[in-house]
Design a protein around this motif. Sequence first.
Motif, PDB file in Angstrom:
ATOM      1  N   ILE A  16       0.706   5.442   0.414  1.00  0.00           N
ATOM      2  CA  ILE A  16      -0.053   6.623   0.819  1.00  0.00           C
ATOM      3  C   ILE A  16       0.896   7.814   0.793  1.00  0.00           C
ATOM      4  O   ILE A  16       1.975   7.761   1.388  1.00  0.00           O
ATOM      5  CB  ILE A  16      -0.671   6.450   2.221  1.00  0.00           C
ATOM      6  CG1 ILE A  16      -1.654   5.268   2.219  1.00  0.00           C
ATOM      7  CG2 ILE A  16      -1.364   7.734   2.665  1.00  0.00           C
ATOM      8  CD1 ILE A  16      -2.234   4.934   3.584  1.00  0.00           C
ATOM      9  N   ASP A  66      -2.451   4.789  -3.178  1.00  0.00           N
ATOM     10  CA  ASP A  66      -3.702   4.163  -2.746  1.00  0.00           C
ATOM     11  C   ASP A  66      -4.470   5.050  -1.785  1.00  0.00           C
ATOM     12  O   ASP A  66      -5.608   4.744  -1.429  1.00  0.00           O
ATOM     13  CB  ASP A  66      -3.395   2.826  -2.057  1.00  0.00           C
ATOM     14  CG  ASP A  66      -2.647   1.875  -2.976  1.00  0.00           C
ATOM     15  OD1 ASP A  66      -3.168   1.566  -4.060  1.00  0.00           O
ATOM     16  OD2 ASP A  66      -1.516   1.476  -2.605  1.00  0.00           O
ATOM     17  N   GLY A  67      -3.853   6.137  -1.329  1.00  0.00           N
ATOM     18  CA  GLY A  67      -4.491   7.059  -0.408  1.00  0.00           C
ATOM     19  C   GLY A  67      -3.667   8.322  -0.278  1.00  0.00           C
ATOM     20  O   GLY A  67      -2.488   8.352  -0.642  1.00  0.00           O
ATOM     21  N   VAL A 105      -9.068   7.907  -4.785  1.00  0.00           N
ATOM     22  CA  VAL A 105      -8.505   7.224  -3.622  1.00  0.00           C
ATOM     23  C   VAL A 105      -8.960   7.938  -2.354  1.00  0.00           C
ATOM     24  O   VAL A 105      -9.288   9.129  -2.394  1.00  0.00           O
ATOM     25  CB  VAL A 105      -6.951   7.161  -3.682  1.00  0.00           C
ATOM     26  CG1 VAL A 105      -6.485   6.388  -4.907  1.00  0.00           C
ATOM     27  CG2 VAL A 105      -6.335   8.542  -3.638  1.00  0.00           C
ATOM     28  N   THR A 158       0.842  -1.199   0.000  1.00  0.00           N
ATOM     29  CA  THR A 158       0.000   0.000   0.000  1.00  0.00           C
ATOM     30  C   THR A 158       0.876   1.248   0.000  1.00  0.00           C
ATOM     31  O   THR A 158       1.843   1.336   0.750  1.00  0.00           O
ATOM     32  CB  THR A 158      -0.904   0.010   1.253  1.00  0.00           C
ATOM     33  OG1 THR A 158      -1.688  -1.179   1.260  1.00  0.00           O
ATOM     34  CG2 THR A 158      -1.811   1.224   1.278  1.00  0.00           C
ATOM     35  N   CYS A 166      -7.882   2.448   2.811  1.00  0.00           N
ATOM     36  CA  CYS A 166      -7.168   2.520   1.532  1.00  0.00           C
ATOM     37  C   CYS A 166      -7.006   1.138   0.896  1.00  0.00           C
ATOM     38  O   CYS A 166      -7.130   0.991  -0.319  1.00  0.00           O
ATOM     39  CB  CYS A 166      -5.801   3.165   1.716  1.00  0.00           C
ATOM     40  SG  CYS A 166      -5.877   4.913   2.184  1.00  0.00           S
TER      41      CYS A 166
END
Length: 184
Positions: A4, A43-44, A67, A2, A181
Amino acid sequence: MTKIVVVDNHGQFTHLERRALSDLGVDTELIDNETPPDEVAADGVVLSGGPDMDRIGRSPAYLDGDVPVLGICLGMQLMAAELGGAVGGGEYGGYADVTVDIVDDADPLLGSLAPQTRVWASHADEVTDLPEGFTRTATSTVCEIEAMSDPDRGLFGVQWHPEVAHTEAGDVVFENFVEICEST
């Protein structure tokens, strides 16, 4: 893994937001708020705190992405202002240790903190009117809207700073955001 990104709005704790996510095993990067969203693959997004609305750069453009977005302090305020809510001066002013009541125990970001948590927050400015589609998810005796959420659009905001040691369960806020996320 992930990823971010933390959009830097020139806040004094922004580096701690990146560090909190990194400590959770998230691939994270601190980016300048003048960076166009189409140049960022993530993803965020975390919209950091900062000193004032005059220095938010392109941060509002991240609200139109696909996102989840977490706005922290100024990040929450710019989210509200850009999406039709209102921001005004707080009656309390500067930083303080505050007990917040979680008013939506089903909220994906804050519900697990119910019924209360202690936070470190600045109330010089605060959201005074929610944008359409948002619900108030936390309140306190200092500030009526300590947090807000629009899970359908993946938009979340907290008035306080979950990245600082003075905030009781700040790591849980970041853990919950990572989970949001990853499930989007």
